[in-house]
Design an enzyme around this catalytic site. Structure first.
Site, PDB file in Angstrom:
ATOM      1  N   GLY A  77     -11.829 -17.875  17.423  1.00 51.20           N
ATOM      2  CA  GLY A  77     -10.372 -17.362  17.450  1.00 51.20           C
ATOM      3  C   GLY A  77     -10.251 -15.859  17.004  1.00 51.20           C
ATOM      4  O   GLY A  77     -11.113 -15.726  15.840  1.00 51.20           O
ATOM      5  N   ARG A 156     -13.438 -22.877  28.171  1.00 49.22           N
ATOM      6  CA  ARG A 156     -14.888 -23.706  27.976  1.00 49.22           C
ATOM      7  C   ARG A 156     -14.185 -24.855  27.263  1.00 49.22           C
ATOM      8  O   ARG A 156     -14.873 -26.175  27.691  1.00 49.22           O
ATOM      9  CB  ARG A 156     -15.571 -22.684  27.310  1.00 49.22           C
ATOM     10  CG  ARG A 156     -16.047 -21.757  28.218  1.00 49.22           C
ATOM     11  CD  ARG A 156     -16.961 -20.903  27.149  1.00 49.22           C
ATOM     12  NE  ARG A 156     -16.381 -19.861  26.558  1.00 49.22           N
ATOM     13  CZ  ARG A 156     -16.101 -18.514  26.618  1.00 49.22           C
ATOM     14  NH1 ARG A 156     -16.873 -18.032  27.529  1.00 49.22           N
ATOM     15  NH2 ARG A 156     -15.245 -17.924  25.829  1.00 49.22           N
ATOM     16  N   ILE A 157     -13.449 -24.855  26.151  1.00 44.41           N
ATOM     17  CA  ILE A 157     -13.208 -26.072  25.297  1.00 44.41           C
ATOM     18  C   ILE A 157     -12.459 -26.890  26.056  1.00 44.41           C
ATOM     19  O   ILE A 157     -12.743 -28.303  26.025  1.00 44.41           O
ATOM     20  CB  ILE A 157     -12.708 -25.664  24.185  1.00 44.41           C
ATOM     21  CG1 ILE A 157     -13.694 -24.742  23.038  1.00 44.41           C
ATOM     22  CG2 ILE A 157     -12.040 -26.767  23.064  1.00 44.41           C
ATOM     23  CD1 ILE A 157     -13.061 -24.126  22.103  1.00 44.41           C
ATOM     24  N   ARG A 178      -2.725 -19.453  31.416  1.00 44.38           N
ATOM     25  CA  ARG A 178      -2.292 -18.121  31.882  1.00 44.38           C
ATOM     26  C   ARG A 178      -2.700 -18.147  33.292  1.00 44.38           C
ATOM     27  O   ARG A 178      -1.881 -17.289  34.218  1.00 44.38           O
ATOM     28  CB  ARG A 178      -2.984 -17.051  31.221  1.00 44.38           C
ATOM     29  CG  ARG A 178      -1.999 -16.407  30.183  1.00 44.38           C
ATOM     30  CD  ARG A 178      -2.833 -15.365  29.475  1.00 44.38           C
ATOM     31  NE  ARG A 178      -4.060 -15.722  29.000  1.00 44.38           N
ATOM     32  CZ  ARG A 178      -4.832 -14.968  28.187  1.00 44.38           C
ATOM     33  NH1 ARG A 178      -4.505 -14.295  27.570  1.00 44.38           N
ATOM     34  NH2 ARG A 178      -5.896 -15.537  27.790  1.00 44.38           N
ATOM     35  N   HIS A 286      -9.470 -28.526   9.572  1.00 42.09           N
ATOM     36  CA  HIS A 286      -9.910 -27.360  10.372  1.00 42.09           C
ATOM     37  C   HIS A 286     -11.645 -27.674  10.558  1.00 42.09           C
ATOM     38  O   HIS A 286     -12.198 -26.532  10.030  1.00 42.09           O
ATOM     39  CB  HIS A 286      -9.458 -26.251   9.928  1.00 42.09           C
ATOM     40  CG  HIS A 286      -9.451 -25.139  11.057  1.00 42.09           C
ATOM     41  ND1 HIS A 286      -8.571 -24.268  11.088  1.00 42.09           N
ATOM     42  CD2 HIS A 286     -10.398 -25.085  12.273  1.00 42.09           C
ATOM     43  CE1 HIS A 286      -8.949 -23.398  12.126  1.00 42.09           C
ATOM     44  NE2 HIS A 286     -10.087 -23.678  12.855  1.00 42.09           N
ATOM     45  N   SER A 289     -15.318 -27.179  14.410  1.00 42.69           N
ATOM     46  CA  SER A 289     -16.725 -26.659  14.583  1.00 42.69           C
ATOM     47  C   SER A 289     -17.884 -26.977  13.729  1.00 42.69           C
ATOM     48  O   SER A 289     -18.743 -26.424  13.840  1.00 42.69           O
ATOM     49  CB  SER A 289     -16.539 -24.866  14.803  1.00 42.69           C
ATOM     50  OG  SER A 289     -16.323 -24.434  13.828  1.00 42.69           O
TER      51      SER A 289
HETATM   52  C1  DGY Z   1     -12.641 -20.905  15.531  1.00 43.50           C
HETATM   53  O1  DGY Z   1     -13.728 -20.295  15.439  1.00 43.50           O
HETATM   54  O2  DGY Z   1     -11.743 -20.089  15.939  1.00 43.50           O
HETATM   55  C2  DGY Z   1     -12.563 -22.222  15.075  1.00 43.50           C
HETATM   56  O3  DGY Z   1     -11.137 -22.391  14.803  1.00 43.50           O
HETATM   57  C3  DGY Z   1     -13.017 -22.425  13.976  1.00 43.50           C
HETATM   58  O4  DGY Z   1     -14.470 -22.581  14.192  1.00 43.50           O
END
Ligand code: DGY
Length: 319
Positions: A77, A156-157, A178, A286, A289
């Protein structure tokens, strides 16, 4: 070349960083670098490795000066970076696509499963002595067989989440975003849907899109009102996509069945926040990842971006 790194990086990448022929300025405490320190230390640097908690805006870029070549965020992000301002100054913008897809999709699935099977209430009950004899009508959740998944943002996610949930028995996948994704449609059998239709038809909704002006507060009271009362809502993208007070109201009014959040506004979410009081709302700090492999790879990609930029090259993982 002078590089500012706003936190200690995972072990292998930290070692690699220290071996480079660079003048390294690094914030090593395990907390966000204070803004005034950041503004002070950024003066005259050629490259920045930052985190999603560091705001990269006009003020910071003015303090840095015109020699700055790259901002490499250790995240996929980049809503904390003023992209327009960076582009206007010809500063390369690095991020970490792909490498966190599996970790993030795994955690999204964990939240979908946990929320849909009353995980928080079950754990609390077991720990608090509320676990009595086996009861046929206690802690009943929902199962995936024959159900519809709605994915907001089939990148992808989003695709990795859909693929995993298909293996759990989901039969219909709707997505909104989008643009249409013909390849994902044929691979997953996913159907492009209007936002409203997705809200109405989905049993599980996962938010997998970026935070942009278009997605900010996308999930408000009106959106929650359109969802099934049995729906499970999971957000592992960004807190800002949800109008949080409206989510509290939706849970209060039992508009939806359960919620899983890995992201909130603000972060950290204060411990006295109303959202924590709902048994059917699971909140994680959060960590989507947060696997050894992924975090190392993310840092390594950020370092690769910086090394390319300071050598006057195009960065390998650019926005
Ligand atoms: C990102 O990479 O944007 C996630 O929110 C944290 O890994």
């Amino acid at each position: 070349m002078k590089v500012l790194v706003t936190r200690e990086l995972p072990k292998h990448t930290q070692n690699r960083l220290e071996k480079q022929d660079l003048e390294l300025i690094q914030w090593k405490k395990d907390c966000t670098i204070p803004r005034d320190t950041l503004l002070n230390w950024v003066k005259g640097v050629d490259a920045i490795i930052c985190l999603l908690t560091d705001k990269i805006d006009k003020e910071l870029l003015d303090h840095a000066g015109p020699q700055l070549k790259v901002v490499a965020t250790v995240s996929i992000g980049y809503d904390h970076c003023d992209i327009t301002e960076l582009r206007a100054r010809n500063i390369q913008i690095g991020y970490t696509p792909d490498c966190l897809t599996d970790a993030t999709a795994d955690l999204t699935l964990l939240l979908v499963l946990a929320a849909s099977r009353c995980f928080k209430e079950g754990i609390r009950a077991a720990e608090n002595g509320e676990w009595r004899e086996w009861r046929p009508n206690w802690l009943l959740g929902s199962q995936f067989s024959g159900k519809t998944l709605g994915v907001i943002g089939l990148g992808r996610i989003g695709q990795a989440v859909a693929k995993r949930l298909k293996a759990f028995g989901i039969t219909r996948i709707l997505y909104h975003g989008r643009s249409q994704k013909p390849q994902a449609e044929s691979e997953l059998g996913a159907e492009f849907s209007s936002f409203d239709n997705l809200l109405k038809e989905s049993d599980y909704i996962t938010v997998c899109c970026a935070l942009t002006p278009e997605t900010q507060n996308l999930f408000d009271y009106v959106a929650f009102s359109k969802m099934k009362s049995t729906a499970v809502f999971v957000n592992t993208a960004r807190g800002g996509i949800v109008k949080q007070d409206d989510l509290v109201r939706a849970l209060d009014e039992k508009l939806i069945a359960a919620v899983g959040l890995d992201v909130t506004t603000p972060e950290p979410l204060p411990t006295d926040h109303k959202l924590y009081q709902f048994n059917n709302c699971i909140i994680l700090p959060h960590v989507a990842s947060a696997t050894e492999e992924t975090r190392e790879k993310m840092a390594s990609m950020a370092l690769d971006n910086v090394l390319a930029a300071v050598q006057g090259q195009r960065i390998p993982y650019g926005v």
